[in-house]
Scaffold this active site. Structure first.
Site, PDB file in Angstrom:
ATOM      1  N   LYS A  41       0.843  -1.201   0.000  1.00 24.08           N
ATOM      2  CA  LYS A  41       0.000   0.000   0.000  1.00 24.08           C
ATOM      3  C   LYS A  41       0.876   1.249   0.000  1.00 24.08           C
ATOM      4  O   LYS A  41       2.070   1.177   0.333  1.00 24.08           O
ATOM      5  CB  LYS A  41      -0.902  -0.006   1.241  1.00 24.08           C
ATOM      6  CG  LYS A  41      -0.127   0.039   2.553  1.00 24.08           C
ATOM      7  CD  LYS A  41      -1.025  -0.158   3.767  1.00 24.08           C
ATOM      8  CE  LYS A  41      -0.211  -0.157   5.049  1.00 24.08           C
ATOM      9  NZ  LYS A  41      -1.058  -0.452   6.222  1.00 24.08           N
ATOM     10  N   ARG A 139     -10.526   0.490  15.419  1.00 23.76           N
ATOM     11  CA  ARG A 139     -10.438   1.280  14.178  1.00 23.76           C
ATOM     12  C   ARG A 139     -11.421   0.631  13.209  1.00 23.76           C
ATOM     13  O   ARG A 139     -12.614   0.674  13.446  1.00 23.76           O
ATOM     14  CB  ARG A 139      -8.982   1.297  13.689  1.00 23.76           C
ATOM     15  CG  ARG A 139      -8.657   2.423  12.744  1.00 23.76           C
ATOM     16  CD  ARG A 139      -7.193   2.439  12.351  1.00 23.76           C
ATOM     17  NE  ARG A 139      -6.788   1.278  11.547  1.00 23.76           N
ATOM     18  CZ  ARG A 139      -5.574   1.076  11.063  1.00 23.76           C
ATOM     19  NH1 ARG A 139      -4.600   1.937  11.340  1.00 23.76           N
ATOM     20  NH2 ARG A 139      -5.300   0.028  10.339  1.00 23.76           N
ATOM     21  N   TYR A 273      15.158  30.217   6.438  1.00 26.09           N
ATOM     22  CA  TYR A 273      13.992  30.942   6.964  1.00 26.09           C
ATOM     23  C   TYR A 273      13.988  30.986   8.489  1.00 26.09           C
ATOM     24  O   TYR A 273      14.198  29.980   9.150  1.00 26.09           O
ATOM     25  CB  TYR A 273      12.707  30.254   6.506  1.00 26.09           C
ATOM     26  CG  TYR A 273      12.448  30.314   5.024  1.00 26.09           C
ATOM     27  CD1 TYR A 273      12.569  31.498   4.303  1.00 26.09           C
ATOM     28  CD2 TYR A 273      12.068  29.165   4.336  1.00 26.09           C
ATOM     29  CE1 TYR A 273      12.313  31.534   2.932  1.00 26.09           C
ATOM     30  CE2 TYR A 273      11.801  29.202   2.977  1.00 26.09           C
ATOM     31  CZ  TYR A 273      11.924  30.383   2.281  1.00 26.09           C
ATOM     32  OH  TYR A 273      11.665  30.417   0.930  1.00 26.09           O
ATOM     33  N   MET A 321      10.845  24.193   1.500  1.00 27.06           N
ATOM     34  CA  MET A 321      10.062  23.307   0.626  1.00 27.06           C
ATOM     35  C   MET A 321      10.955  22.489  -0.297  1.00 27.06           C
ATOM     36  O   MET A 321      10.687  21.316  -0.551  1.00 27.06           O
ATOM     37  CB  MET A 321       9.078  24.137  -0.210  1.00 27.06           C
ATOM     38  CG  MET A 321       8.117  23.272  -1.024  1.00 27.06           C
ATOM     39  SD  MET A 321       6.968  24.213  -2.037  1.00 27.06           S
ATOM     40  CE  MET A 321       5.958  25.009  -0.806  1.00 27.06           C
TER      41      MET A 321
HETATM   42  C1  LIG Z   1      -0.275  -1.536   6.840  1.00 31.90           C
HETATM   43  C2  LIG Z   1      -0.910  -2.803   7.269  1.00 31.90           C
HETATM   44  C3  LIG Z   1      -0.145  -3.953   7.505  1.00 31.90           C
HETATM   45  C4  LIG Z   1       1.363  -3.971   7.469  1.00 31.90           C
HETATM   46  O1  LIG Z   1       1.860  -3.422   8.664  1.00 31.90           O
HETATM   47  P1  LIG Z   1       3.435  -3.408   8.956  1.00 31.90           P
HETATM   48  O2  LIG Z   1       3.538  -3.009  10.377  1.00 31.90           O
HETATM   49  O3  LIG Z   1       4.011  -2.410   8.020  1.00 31.90           O
HETATM   50  O4  LIG Z   1       3.907  -4.785   8.680  1.00 31.90           O
HETATM   51  C5  LIG Z   1      -0.816  -5.117   7.813  1.00 31.90           C
HETATM   52  N1  LIG Z   1      -2.162  -5.148   7.893  1.00 31.90           N
HETATM   53  C6  LIG Z   1      -2.915  -4.049   7.707  1.00 31.90           C
HETATM   54  C7  LIG Z   1      -4.379  -4.143   7.831  1.00 31.90           C
HETATM   55  C8  LIG Z   1      -2.324  -2.842   7.400  1.00 31.90           C
HETATM   56  O5  LIG Z   1      -3.082  -1.751   7.207  1.00 31.90           O
END
Ligand SMILES: *Cc1c(COP(=O)(O)O)cnc(C)c1O
Length: 387
Positions: A41, A139, A273, A321
């Site tokens: 992801k 969550r 800055y 930036m």
């Molecule tokens: C991002 C994610 C993972 C991976 O987590 P890591 O700590 O990076 O291994 C696994 N399961 C879900 C649902 C996630 O959102």
């Protein structure tokens, strides 16, 4: 590692695919009995989803995982084969496209189940569904009180030929803090919710709850599948679990820039800055041409570490930036000299974890935020000579 003669560059992120493959093999060795899902992801945590997904499959990952369906569909479009799951759905999401592209979907509630049924009926093929339990993360996922209804509705849809419940799954809140009481509480709850679903007639192909920290530290959480993200990129899920080397992992990303300017300045000269830094005496400055527009955290102003022309330096003053300054203490490397913001740490360069400490965040965020203005350059793409 690296660096053959290359064209001049402002900045680049070198992605060591041999390290990624080695990390996948190391994770598989530590999770015998479970299949491995490569979590790619957020563009593979900034490393580039397609090349990383390919490399992970070459090294034995059997599943790919993304958050959004769009990410999953993009992988299919790029030709990535095999099992592919995505979990972050919103109403009106591309369920039909996911079913047609052979993407496994996650369902946490009744609204999603209704949309899956409708899409499957329209496509004329059953969806592959993983029911997600909230075992305590607080969550996503289905609350234990709502689980019986979700399971019953899913089984009804399965009987109607609209879906197959292939997975039962959940996610940890505190797996990166071994011994945290929530871990055992979540495992107990997960076993209960799985047992309930199975007693009702669900026959899951995979039960899964482990992320990287659980894959690394908690064998009883491995079940049938582990979902590893950060560890695959060679980063420790938490400094408390040890360094990447302690865990048998090698950092995959190295972020490098070429000095845009080297110049002498007098003492008492305000820098960048806000003039948060003032030169203590006559010195030389190096201009590093990356900034928060590239994902370099502004919170690391005055603190971020950089190896410039082989010497450790610190960001002087504000990160802007597009650029920041380092005090070179009188040294005069040539313009174009190499500034390594982070890498494996094997050659004296800082690590993503060092930047996380400097910015008050986690290393996940450091690599994931590296922006699109920085090209990813893939090194050690081929698998020859690997075991
Ligand atoms: C991002 C994610 C993972 C991976 O987590 P890591 O700590 O990076 O291994 C696994 N399961 C879900 C649902 C996630 O959102």
């Amino acid at each position: 590692m690296t660096s053959s003669k290359t064209a001049p560059f402002r900045a680049r992120a070198e992605i060591d695919l041999a390290a990624l493959r080695a990390n996948v093999r190391a994770l598989r060795a530590r999770t015998p009995g479970a299949a491995l899902m490569a979590v790619v992801k957020a563009d593979a945590y900034g490393h580039g989803a397609v090349p990383c997904a390919r490399a992970a499959l070459e090294a034995g990952a059997r599943w790919l995982g993304t958050a959004t369906p769009e990410e999953a569909l993009a992988l299919r479009e790029a030709g990535l084969p095999g099992r592919l799951m995505c979990w972050l759905w919103t109403p009106g999401g591309p369920w039909r496209q996911a079913i047609e592209a052979d993407v496994d979907v996650s369902v946490s509630g009744l609204w999603a189940l209704a949309e899956v049924r409708e899409a499957a009926a329209a496509v004329g093929a059953p969806a592959r569904v993983h029911l997600k339990a909230d075992t305590g993360l607080g969550r996503g996922g289905c609350q234990p009180d709502d689980w019986p209804e979700l399971v019953a509705e899913a089984l009804r849809a399965q009987a109607d030929g609209l879906l197959t419940v292939v997975g039962l799954w959940s996610h940890f809140a505190c797996a990166d803090e071994p011994g945290h009481p929530s871990i055992q509480a979540q495992l107990t709850r997960f076993r209960e919710m799985v047992a309930y679903a199975e007693a009702q007639g669900v026959q899951p192909e995979v039960r899964h709850i482990a992320n990287s920290p659980a894959a690394l530290t908690l064998p009883e959480a491995h079940f049938d599948l582990v979902r590893t993200g950060i560890a695959m990129y060679g980063i420790s899920p938490s400094p408390d679990l040890g360094t990447p080397a302690d865990l048998g992992l090698r950092p995959v990303m190295a972020l490098k820039a070429s000095l845009a300017l080297v110049k002498q300045v007098p003492g008492g000269h305000g820098i960048s800055y806000g003039h948060l830094y003032t030169t203590p005496g006559t010195t030389t400055l190096g201009l590093v041409p990356v900034g928060y527009g590239d994902g370099i955290p502004r919170h690391a102003s005055g603190a971020g570490p950089v190896l410039v022309d082989g010497k450790p330096r610190t960001v002087a003053g504000r990160i802007a930036m597009d650029q920041f300054v380092v005090d070179l203490g009188g040294d005069e490397p040539a313009p174009g000299a190499e500034a390594v913001l982070f890498g494996s740490g094997d050659h004296g360069e800082p690590t993503a974890e060092d930047w996380a400490q400097a910015a008050g965040t986690i290393a996940y965020e450091i690599v994931t935020r590296i922006g699109t203005r920085i090209p990813r350059v893939y090194v050690k793409v081929d698998t020859e000579h690997e075991g």
